[in-house]
Design an enzyme around this catalytic site. Structure first.
Site, PDB file in Angstrom:
ATOM      1  N   ASP A  13       0.809  -1.227   0.000  1.00 20.10           N
ATOM      2  CA  ASP A  13       0.000   0.000   0.000  1.00 20.10           C
ATOM      3  C   ASP A  13       0.838   1.270   0.000  1.00 20.10           C
ATOM      4  OD1 ASP A  13      -2.186  -1.749   0.248  1.00 20.10           O
ATOM      5  OD2 ASP A  13      -1.990  -1.738   2.429  1.00 20.10           O
ATOM      6  N   GLY A  40      -3.888  -4.300  -5.020  1.00 16.10           N
ATOM      7  CA  GLY A  40      -4.892  -3.351  -5.509  1.00 16.10           C
ATOM      8  C   GLY A  40      -4.166  -2.064  -5.836  1.00 16.10           C
ATOM      9  N   HIS A  41      -3.684  -1.961  -7.063  1.00 17.96           N
ATOM     10  CA  HIS A  41      -2.906  -0.776  -7.434  1.00 17.96           C
ATOM     11  C   HIS A  41      -3.837   0.314  -7.960  1.00 17.96           C
ATOM     12  CE1 HIS A  41       1.036  -3.277  -7.787  1.00 17.96           C
ATOM     13  NE2 HIS A  41       0.560  -3.205  -6.568  1.00 17.96           N
TER      14      HIS A  41
END
Ligand code: IMP
Length: 423
Positions: A13, A40-41
Protein backbone atom coordinates in the site's frame (compact mmCIF):
# COMPACT_ATOMS: atom_id res chain seq x y z
CA UNK A 1 19.17 2.07 -18.55
CA UNK A 2 16.79 -0.59 -19.83
CA UNK A 3 15.30 -2.54 -16.92
CA UNK A 4 13.82 -0.84 -13.85
CA UNK A 5 12.07 -2.47 -10.90
CA UNK A 6 9.49 -0.88 -8.63
CA UNK A 7 9.50 -2.41 -5.16
CA UNK A 8 7.36 -1.63 -2.12
CA UNK A 9 9.60 -0.81 0.83
CA UNK A 10 6.99 -1.23 3.60
CA UNK A 11 3.92 -3.42 4.31
CA UNK A 12 2.43 -2.82 0.85
CA UNK A 13 0.00 0.00 0.00
CA UNK A 14 2.87 2.38 -0.64
CA UNK A 15 1.23 3.83 -3.75
CA UNK A 16 3.18 1.79 -6.28
CA UNK A 17 0.36 1.97 -8.86
CA UNK A 18 0.73 5.73 -9.12
CA UNK A 19 4.50 5.52 -9.62
CA UNK A 20 4.16 2.72 -12.18
CA UNK A 21 1.46 4.63 -14.07
CA UNK A 22 3.73 7.67 -14.17
CA UNK A 23 6.88 5.83 -15.25
CA UNK A 24 5.16 3.48 -17.67
CA UNK A 25 4.36 6.34 -20.04
CA UNK A 26 7.89 6.13 -21.38
CA UNK A 27 8.57 2.39 -21.40
CA UNK A 28 8.07 -0.44 -23.89
CA UNK A 29 7.15 -3.24 -21.46
CA UNK A 30 5.50 -3.35 -18.04
CA UNK A 31 5.61 -6.62 -16.11
CA UNK A 32 3.77 -7.72 -12.95
CA UNK A 33 5.99 -10.40 -11.41
CA UNK A 34 4.61 -11.46 -8.02
CA UNK A 35 1.50 -11.70 -5.86
CA UNK A 36 -1.94 -12.00 -7.35
CA UNK A 37 -5.36 -10.36 -7.03
CA UNK A 38 -4.53 -9.58 -3.38
CA UNK A 39 -2.86 -6.46 -4.79
CA UNK A 40 -4.89 -3.35 -5.51
CA UNK A 41 -2.91 -0.78 -7.43
CA UNK A 42 -4.84 2.46 -7.55
CA UNK A 43 -4.39 4.54 -10.67
CA UNK A 44 -6.07 7.86 -11.44
CA UNK A 45 -5.56 9.25 -14.94
CA UNK A 46 -7.45 10.63 -17.92
CA UNK A 47 -9.33 7.31 -18.34
CA UNK A 48 -10.72 7.41 -14.80
CA UNK A 49 -9.96 5.84 -11.43
CA UNK A 50 -8.96 2.18 -11.39
CA UNK A 51 -8.03 -0.41 -8.80
CA UNK A 52 -5.97 -2.90 -10.71
CA UNK A 53 -5.56 -6.29 -9.10
CA UNK A 54 -3.83 -8.29 -11.83
CA UNK A 55 -3.30 -6.23 -14.95
CA UNK A 56 -0.09 -4.16 -14.86
CA UNK A 57 -0.66 -0.50 -14.08
CA UNK A 58 1.10 0.25 -17.36
CA UNK A 59 -1.88 -0.94 -19.43
CA UNK A 60 -2.77 2.72 -20.07
CA UNK A 61 0.30 3.13 -22.27
CA UNK A 62 -1.14 1.90 -25.54
CA UNK A 63 2.26 1.60 -27.18
CA UNK A 64 3.63 -0.70 -24.49
CA UNK A 65 3.23 -4.42 -23.93
CA UNK A 66 1.83 -5.33 -20.52
CA UNK A 67 2.84 -8.70 -19.14
CA UNK A 68 1.53 -10.78 -16.27
CA UNK A 69 4.62 -12.79 -15.43
CA UNK A 70 5.11 -16.36 -14.25
CA UNK A 71 5.46 -15.27 -10.61
CA UNK A 72 1.82 -14.14 -10.39
CA UNK A 73 -1.13 -16.30 -9.35
CA UNK A 74 -4.15 -15.52 -11.49
CA UNK A 75 -7.83 -15.81 -10.73
CA UNK A 76 -9.16 -15.86 -14.31
CA UNK A 77 -12.54 -14.55 -13.23
CA UNK A 78 -10.95 -11.49 -11.64
CA UNK A 79 -8.74 -11.00 -14.69
CA UNK A 80 -11.61 -11.14 -17.18
CA UNK A 81 -13.68 -8.78 -15.02
CA UNK A 82 -10.77 -6.34 -14.91
CA UNK A 83 -10.33 -6.55 -18.69
CA UNK A 84 -14.03 -5.79 -19.18
CA UNK A 85 -13.93 -2.83 -16.80
CA UNK A 86 -10.95 -1.37 -18.63
CA UNK A 87 -12.67 -1.89 -21.98
CA UNK A 88 -15.70 0.02 -20.70
CA UNK A 89 -13.38 2.95 -19.95
CA UNK A 90 -11.87 2.80 -23.44
CA UNK A 91 -8.70 0.93 -22.46
CA UNK A 92 -8.17 -2.18 -24.55
CA UNK A 93 -6.04 -5.11 -23.58
CA UNK A 94 -4.78 -6.12 -27.02
CA UNK A 95 -1.20 -5.59 -25.79
CA UNK A 96 -1.61 -7.84 -22.78
CA UNK A 97 0.42 -11.06 -22.55
CA UNK A 98 0.05 -13.68 -19.87
CA UNK A 99 2.78 -16.11 -18.94
CA UNK A 100 1.92 -19.74 -19.62
CA UNK A 101 3.74 -20.49 -16.34
CA UNK A 102 1.58 -18.28 -14.12
CA UNK A 103 -0.50 -20.42 -11.77
CA UNK A 104 -4.27 -20.43 -11.59
CA UNK A 105 -6.30 -19.60 -8.51
CA UNK A 106 -9.25 -21.98 -8.46
CA UNK A 107 -12.53 -21.55 -6.55
CA UNK A 108 -11.38 -24.20 -4.02
CA UNK A 109 -8.37 -22.06 -3.14
CA UNK A 110 -10.71 -19.28 -2.02
CA UNK A 111 -12.74 -21.71 0.07
CA UNK A 112 -9.60 -23.11 1.71
CA UNK A 113 -8.24 -19.60 2.38
CA UNK A 114 -11.49 -18.80 4.26
CA UNK A 115 -11.37 -22.04 6.27
CA UNK A 116 -7.70 -21.60 7.21
CA UNK A 117 -8.24 -17.98 8.20
CA UNK A 118 -11.21 -18.96 10.40
CA UNK A 119 -9.11 -21.63 12.12
CA UNK A 120 -6.32 -19.14 12.81
CA UNK A 121 -8.86 -16.62 14.09
CA UNK A 122 -10.20 -19.17 16.61
CA UNK A 123 -6.68 -19.41 18.04
CA UNK A 124 -6.16 -15.63 17.99
CA UNK A 125 -3.59 -16.03 15.21
CA UNK A 126 -5.43 -14.39 12.35
CA UNK A 127 -3.23 -13.15 9.49
CA UNK A 128 -6.07 -11.13 8.02
CA UNK A 129 -5.53 -12.45 4.50
CA UNK A 130 -7.35 -10.81 1.63
CA UNK A 131 -9.31 -14.09 1.22
CA UNK A 132 -8.41 -14.15 -2.46
CA UNK A 133 -7.03 -17.71 -2.30
CA UNK A 134 -3.41 -16.55 -2.50
CA UNK A 135 -1.86 -18.85 0.13
CA UNK A 136 -3.60 -22.05 -1.05
CA UNK A 137 -2.74 -21.31 -4.71
CA UNK A 138 0.94 -20.77 -3.93
CA UNK A 139 0.87 -23.89 -1.69
CA UNK A 140 -0.32 -25.95 -4.65
CA UNK A 141 2.35 -24.38 -6.83
CA UNK A 142 5.20 -25.44 -4.55
CA UNK A 143 3.55 -28.79 -3.81
CA UNK A 144 3.45 -29.32 -7.58
CA UNK A 145 -0.30 -29.78 -7.75
CA UNK A 146 -0.85 -26.40 -9.38
CA UNK A 147 -2.55 -25.70 -12.68
CA UNK A 148 -0.91 -23.12 -14.90
CA UNK A 149 -2.29 -20.77 -17.50
CA UNK A 150 -0.54 -22.85 -20.16
CA UNK A 151 -2.59 -25.88 -19.09
CA UNK A 152 -5.64 -24.18 -20.56
CA UNK A 153 -4.22 -24.77 -24.03
CA UNK A 154 -4.83 -28.53 -24.03
CA UNK A 155 -8.41 -28.99 -22.90
CA UNK A 156 -8.22 -32.75 -22.41
CA UNK A 157 -5.16 -32.50 -20.16
CA UNK A 158 -6.62 -29.48 -18.37
CA UNK A 159 -9.77 -31.40 -17.53
CA UNK A 160 -7.74 -34.32 -16.15
CA UNK A 161 -5.55 -32.08 -13.99
CA UNK A 162 -8.55 -30.11 -12.77
CA UNK A 163 -10.33 -33.30 -11.78
CA UNK A 164 -7.26 -34.58 -9.96
CA UNK A 165 -7.09 -31.36 -7.98
CA UNK A 166 -10.81 -31.43 -7.28
CA UNK A 167 -10.54 -34.97 -5.84
CA UNK A 168 -7.65 -33.82 -3.67
CA UNK A 169 -9.46 -30.75 -2.38
CA UNK A 170 -12.68 -32.64 -1.75
CA UNK A 171 -10.98 -34.36 1.17
CA UNK A 172 -9.90 -31.09 2.71
CA UNK A 173 -13.12 -29.21 2.05
CA UNK A 174 -15.57 -31.99 2.93
CA UNK A 175 -18.31 -29.91 1.37
CA UNK A 176 -17.91 -27.39 -1.41
CA UNK A 177 -20.13 -25.00 -3.28
CA UNK A 178 -17.93 -25.54 -6.30
CA UNK A 179 -18.63 -28.91 -7.86
CA UNK A 180 -16.22 -30.17 -10.50
CA UNK A 181 -18.70 -29.66 -13.33
CA UNK A 182 -19.53 -26.12 -12.19
CA UNK A 183 -15.85 -25.13 -12.11
CA UNK A 184 -15.05 -26.88 -15.37
CA UNK A 185 -17.93 -25.14 -17.13
CA UNK A 186 -16.87 -21.77 -15.80
CA UNK A 187 -13.33 -22.35 -17.00
CA UNK A 188 -14.51 -23.31 -20.48
CA UNK A 189 -15.91 -19.84 -21.01
CA UNK A 190 -12.99 -18.04 -19.34
CA UNK A 191 -10.56 -20.10 -21.41
CA UNK A 192 -12.10 -18.85 -24.64
CA UNK A 193 -11.40 -15.24 -23.64
CA UNK A 194 -7.92 -15.81 -22.23
CA UNK A 195 -6.32 -18.27 -24.65
CA UNK A 196 -5.09 -15.66 -27.17
CA UNK A 197 -3.11 -13.87 -24.44
CA UNK A 198 -1.18 -16.87 -23.10
CA UNK A 199 2.43 -17.12 -24.26
CA UNK A 200 5.94 -17.89 -23.02
CA UNK A 201 6.49 -14.33 -21.89
CA UNK A 202 10.15 -14.88 -20.94
CA UNK A 203 11.02 -15.14 -24.64
CA UNK A 204 9.42 -11.77 -25.33
CA UNK A 205 11.36 -10.26 -22.45
CA UNK A 206 14.73 -11.81 -23.41
CA UNK A 207 14.33 -10.30 -26.88
CA UNK A 208 13.36 -6.96 -25.37
CA UNK A 209 16.43 -7.02 -23.10
CA UNK A 210 18.73 -7.82 -26.01
CA UNK A 211 17.25 -4.90 -27.96
CA UNK A 212 17.76 -2.59 -24.97
CA UNK A 213 14.04 -1.88 -24.73
CA UNK A 214 12.73 -0.03 -21.68
CA UNK A 215 11.20 -2.51 -19.25
CA UNK A 216 9.42 -1.70 -16.00
CA UNK A 217 8.97 -4.47 -13.45
CA UNK A 218 5.98 -3.74 -11.23
CA UNK A 219 6.15 -5.30 -7.77
CA UNK A 220 3.08 -6.02 -5.67
CA UNK A 221 2.82 -5.93 -1.85
CA UNK A 222 5.97 -4.80 -0.04
CA UNK A 223 9.25 -5.92 1.48
CA UNK A 224 7.79 -6.49 4.97
CA UNK A 225 5.19 -8.87 3.49
CA UNK A 226 7.90 -10.99 1.84
CA UNK A 227 7.45 -14.69 2.55
CA UNK A 228 11.05 -15.05 3.82
CA UNK A 229 12.19 -11.66 5.06
CA UNK A 230 8.86 -10.15 6.09
CA UNK A 231 7.05 -10.31 9.42
CA UNK A 232 6.40 -14.06 9.10
CA UNK A 233 3.80 -15.57 9.46
CA UNK A 234 1.94 -12.30 8.90
CA UNK A 235 3.09 -12.01 5.33
CA UNK A 236 1.82 -12.88 1.91
CA UNK A 237 2.68 -16.12 0.13
CA UNK A 238 5.07 -14.81 -2.50
CA UNK A 239 8.36 -13.02 -2.40
CA UNK A 240 8.12 -9.25 -2.66
CA UNK A 241 11.76 -8.22 -2.73
CA UNK A 242 13.86 -7.41 -5.77
CA UNK A 243 15.03 -11.02 -6.21
CA UNK A 244 11.45 -11.99 -7.08
CA UNK A 245 11.43 -9.53 -9.99
CA UNK A 246 13.84 -11.81 -11.78
CA UNK A 247 12.26 -15.08 -10.61
CA UNK A 248 8.79 -13.89 -11.55
CA UNK A 249 9.64 -12.61 -15.02
CA UNK A 250 12.61 -14.63 -16.30
CA UNK A 251 14.83 -11.55 -16.70
CA UNK A 252 18.33 -12.28 -15.35
CA UNK A 253 19.12 -10.30 -12.16
CA UNK A 254 22.16 -8.58 -13.69
CA UNK A 255 19.91 -6.83 -16.23
CA UNK A 256 17.99 -4.91 -13.55
CA UNK A 257 19.88 -1.63 -13.34
CA UNK A 258 17.51 0.69 -11.54
CA UNK A 259 15.68 -0.31 -8.38
CA UNK A 260 13.12 2.17 -7.15
CA UNK A 261 11.94 1.68 -3.59
CA UNK A 262 8.47 3.11 -3.09
CA UNK A 263 8.10 4.56 0.39
CA UNK A 264 4.91 6.09 1.75
CA UNK A 265 5.74 9.22 3.80
CA UNK A 266 4.38 7.38 6.88
CA UNK A 267 3.67 3.72 7.63
CA UNK A 268 0.49 1.67 7.33
CA UNK A 269 -0.24 -1.93 8.07
CA UNK A 270 -3.29 -4.13 7.54
CA UNK A 271 -4.19 -7.38 9.21
CA UNK A 272 -4.97 -8.21 12.82
CA UNK A 273 -4.50 -5.48 15.43
CA UNK A 274 -2.29 -7.83 17.44
CA UNK A 275 0.45 -7.84 14.80
CA UNK A 276 3.42 -5.77 15.98
CA UNK A 277 3.69 -2.26 14.59
CA UNK A 278 6.35 -0.32 16.56
CA UNK A 279 5.58 3.14 15.19
CA UNK A 280 1.78 2.91 15.31
CA UNK A 281 0.22 6.28 16.12
CA UNK A 282 -2.16 6.87 19.00
CA UNK A 283 -5.71 6.17 17.81
CA UNK A 284 -6.79 9.82 17.63
CA UNK A 285 -3.91 10.81 15.37
CA UNK A 286 -4.20 7.62 13.32
CA UNK A 287 -7.88 8.36 12.70
CA UNK A 288 -7.07 11.84 11.38
CA UNK A 289 -4.43 10.49 9.02
CA UNK A 290 -6.58 7.54 7.90
CA UNK A 291 -9.45 9.81 6.90
CA UNK A 292 -7.27 12.42 5.29
CA UNK A 293 -5.21 9.90 3.32
CA UNK A 294 -8.08 7.48 2.67
CA UNK A 295 -6.18 4.63 4.24
CA UNK A 296 -8.64 1.87 3.51
CA UNK A 297 -7.66 -1.31 1.68
CA UNK A 298 -8.20 -1.03 -2.07
CA UNK A 299 -8.88 -4.78 -2.35
CA UNK A 300 -10.72 -5.36 0.92
CA UNK A 301 -11.88 -1.91 2.08
CA UNK A 302 -10.45 -2.62 5.55
CA UNK A 303 -9.19 0.37 7.56
CA UNK A 304 -5.39 0.42 7.65
CA UNK A 305 -3.47 0.95 10.85
CA UNK A 306 -1.41 4.15 10.61
CA UNK A 307 1.96 5.05 12.09
CA UNK A 308 5.03 7.23 11.77
CA UNK A 309 7.70 6.51 9.22
CA UNK A 310 9.97 3.72 10.43
CA UNK A 311 13.58 4.37 9.41
CA UNK A 312 14.83 1.07 10.87
CA UNK A 313 12.48 -0.94 8.68
CA UNK A 314 13.41 1.21 5.69
CA UNK A 315 17.08 0.47 6.28
CA UNK A 316 16.21 -3.22 6.43
CA UNK A 317 14.31 -2.91 3.14
CA UNK A 318 17.31 -1.16 1.60
CA UNK A 319 19.62 -4.02 2.64
CA UNK A 320 17.31 -6.55 0.97
CA UNK A 321 16.62 -4.67 -2.23
CA UNK A 322 19.61 -2.41 -2.85
CA UNK A 323 17.46 0.50 -3.96
CA UNK A 324 19.15 2.91 -6.33
CA UNK A 325 16.43 5.54 -5.79
CA UNK A 326 13.44 6.17 -3.61
CA UNK A 327 9.99 7.40 -4.61
CA UNK A 328 8.17 9.04 -1.70
CA UNK A 329 4.39 8.97 -1.90
CA UNK A 330 1.54 10.78 -0.13
CA UNK A 331 3.79 13.48 1.29
CA UNK A 332 0.87 15.93 1.09
CA UNK A 333 -1.11 13.76 3.54
CA UNK A 334 1.20 14.83 6.39
CA UNK A 335 0.21 18.48 5.93
CA UNK A 336 -1.24 20.10 9.04
CA UNK A 337 0.57 18.00 11.66
CA UNK A 338 2.45 20.37 14.01
CA UNK A 339 5.12 17.80 14.74
CA UNK A 340 6.28 14.82 12.73
CA UNK A 341 8.30 11.85 13.87
CA UNK A 342 10.61 9.41 12.13
CA UNK A 343 11.80 6.32 13.98
CA UNK A 344 15.60 6.20 13.71
CA UNK A 345 16.40 3.39 16.12
CA UNK A 346 14.73 0.78 18.30
CA UNK A 347 15.28 0.12 21.95
CA UNK A 348 14.60 -3.08 23.83
CA UNK A 349 14.39 -3.06 27.63
CA UNK A 350 15.70 0.52 27.62
CA UNK A 351 18.77 -0.46 25.59
CA UNK A 352 19.39 0.83 22.09
CA UNK A 353 19.38 -1.99 19.52
CA UNK A 354 22.23 -1.62 17.00
CA UNK A 355 21.08 -2.32 13.45
CA UNK A 356 23.30 -5.44 13.27
CA UNK A 357 21.34 -6.88 16.21
CA UNK A 358 17.92 -5.99 14.84
CA UNK A 359 15.63 -8.92 14.12
CA UNK A 360 12.44 -8.71 12.05
CA UNK A 361 11.09 -11.58 14.19
CA UNK A 362 11.35 -9.51 17.35
CA UNK A 363 9.30 -6.44 16.43
CA UNK A 364 6.89 -6.86 19.35
CA UNK A 365 9.71 -6.18 21.82
CA UNK A 366 10.98 -2.98 20.23
CA UNK A 367 10.10 0.56 21.19
CA UNK A 368 10.89 3.31 18.70
CA UNK A 369 13.36 6.13 19.28
CA UNK A 370 12.14 9.09 17.29
CA UNK A 371 13.65 12.00 15.53
CA UNK A 372 11.23 14.92 16.04
CA UNK A 373 10.65 17.24 13.14
CA UNK A 374 8.50 20.28 12.47
CA UNK A 375 5.46 19.83 10.28
CA UNK A 376 4.19 22.14 7.56
CA UNK A 377 0.86 23.97 7.51
CA UNK A 378 0.06 24.10 3.80
CA UNK A 379 1.13 22.21 0.72
CA UNK A 380 1.35 23.82 -2.74
CA UNK A 381 -1.15 22.32 -5.18
CA UNK A 382 1.16 22.87 -8.12
CA UNK A 383 4.65 21.84 -7.19
CA UNK A 384 7.24 21.55 -9.92
CA UNK A 385 10.53 21.87 -8.12
CA UNK A 386 11.98 20.61 -4.88
CA UNK A 387 12.33 24.25 -3.79
CA UNK A 388 8.53 24.70 -4.15
CA UNK A 389 8.01 22.31 -1.24
CA UNK A 390 7.59 23.79 2.25
CA UNK A 391 10.99 24.04 3.95
CA UNK A 392 9.89 21.57 6.63
CA UNK A 393 8.86 19.06 3.95
CA UNK A 394 12.27 19.45 2.31
CA UNK A 395 13.89 18.69 5.68
CA UNK A 396 11.66 15.68 6.15
CA UNK A 397 12.76 14.27 2.78
CA UNK A 398 16.43 14.99 3.46
CA UNK A 399 16.18 13.07 6.73
CA UNK A 400 14.80 10.05 4.87
CA UNK A 401 17.73 10.17 2.44
CA UNK A 402 20.12 10.45 5.35
CA UNK A 403 18.62 7.39 7.09
CA UNK A 404 18.34 5.13 4.06
CA UNK A 405 21.44 6.52 2.34
CA UNK A 406 19.64 6.49 -1.01
CA UNK A 407 18.63 9.56 -3.03
CA UNK A 408 14.97 10.42 -3.53
CA UNK A 409 14.07 10.69 -7.20
CA UNK A 410 10.31 11.17 -7.12
CA UNK A 411 7.89 12.76 -4.67
CA UNK A 412 4.19 12.13 -5.16
CA UNK A 413 1.77 14.59 -3.56
CA UNK A 414 -1.67 13.59 -4.83
CA UNK A 415 -3.38 10.72 -6.63
CA UNK A 416 -3.45 12.44 -10.05
CA UNK A 417 -0.75 11.51 -12.55
CA UNK A 418 0.63 15.04 -12.73
CA UNK A 419 1.02 15.41 -8.96
CA UNK A 420 4.55 14.11 -8.89
CA UNK A 421 7.86 15.86 -8.61
CA UNK A 422 11.01 14.51 -10.27
CA UNK A 423 14.12 15.54 -8.41
P1 IMP B 1 -2.80 -12.71 1.41
O1 IMP B 1 -1.73 -12.21 0.52
O2 IMP B 1 -4.19 -12.44 0.92
O3 IMP B 1 -2.62 -14.15 1.78
O4 IMP B 1 -2.71 -11.92 2.80
C1 IMP B 1 -1.58 -12.04 3.66
C2 IMP B 1 -1.24 -10.71 4.33
O5 IMP B 1 -0.72 -9.82 3.36
C3 IMP B 1 -2.47 -10.02 4.94
O6 IMP B 1 -2.08 -9.33 6.12
C4 IMP B 1 -2.85 -9.04 3.86
O7 IMP B 1 -3.57 -7.96 4.35
C5 IMP B 1 -1.49 -8.64 3.34
N1 IMP B 1 -1.54 -8.16 1.96
C6 IMP B 1 -1.68 -8.89 0.84
N2 IMP B 1 -1.68 -8.11 -0.24
C7 IMP B 1 -1.53 -6.86 0.20
C8 IMP B 1 -1.42 -5.58 -0.46
O8 IMP B 1 -1.46 -5.46 -1.69
N3 IMP B 1 -1.26 -4.52 0.36
C9 IMP B 1 -1.17 -4.62 1.71
N4 IMP B 1 -1.26 -5.77 2.35
C10 IMP B 1 -1.44 -6.88 1.60
Amino acid sequence: MSVKAIIGAQWGDEGKGKIVDFLSQKVDFIVRFNGGPNAGHTVLNKYGKFKLHLIPSGIFNKKAISIIGNGVVINPEVLVKEMKELKKAGVFCENLKISDKAHLILPWHLEIDAIEEKEREKKGKSIGTTLRGIGPAFSDKVSRFGLRMGDLKDLKKFKEKLYFLFELKKHILKKTENSFSKVYKKFLSLRKILLPFIVETEFILWKAVSKKKEILLEGAQGTLLDIDFGTYPNVTSSSCILASASQGSGIPPKEIKEIIGVVKAYTTRVGAKTQPFPTEMPEKLANILRERANEYGSTTGRPRRCGWLDGVLLKYAQKLNGFTFLAITKLDCLTGFDKLKICIKYKEKQKVVPFEKFSISNLENYKPIYLNLSGWKTFPSNCQKFSHLPREAQNYLREIEEIVKVPIKFVSFGPEREKILSI
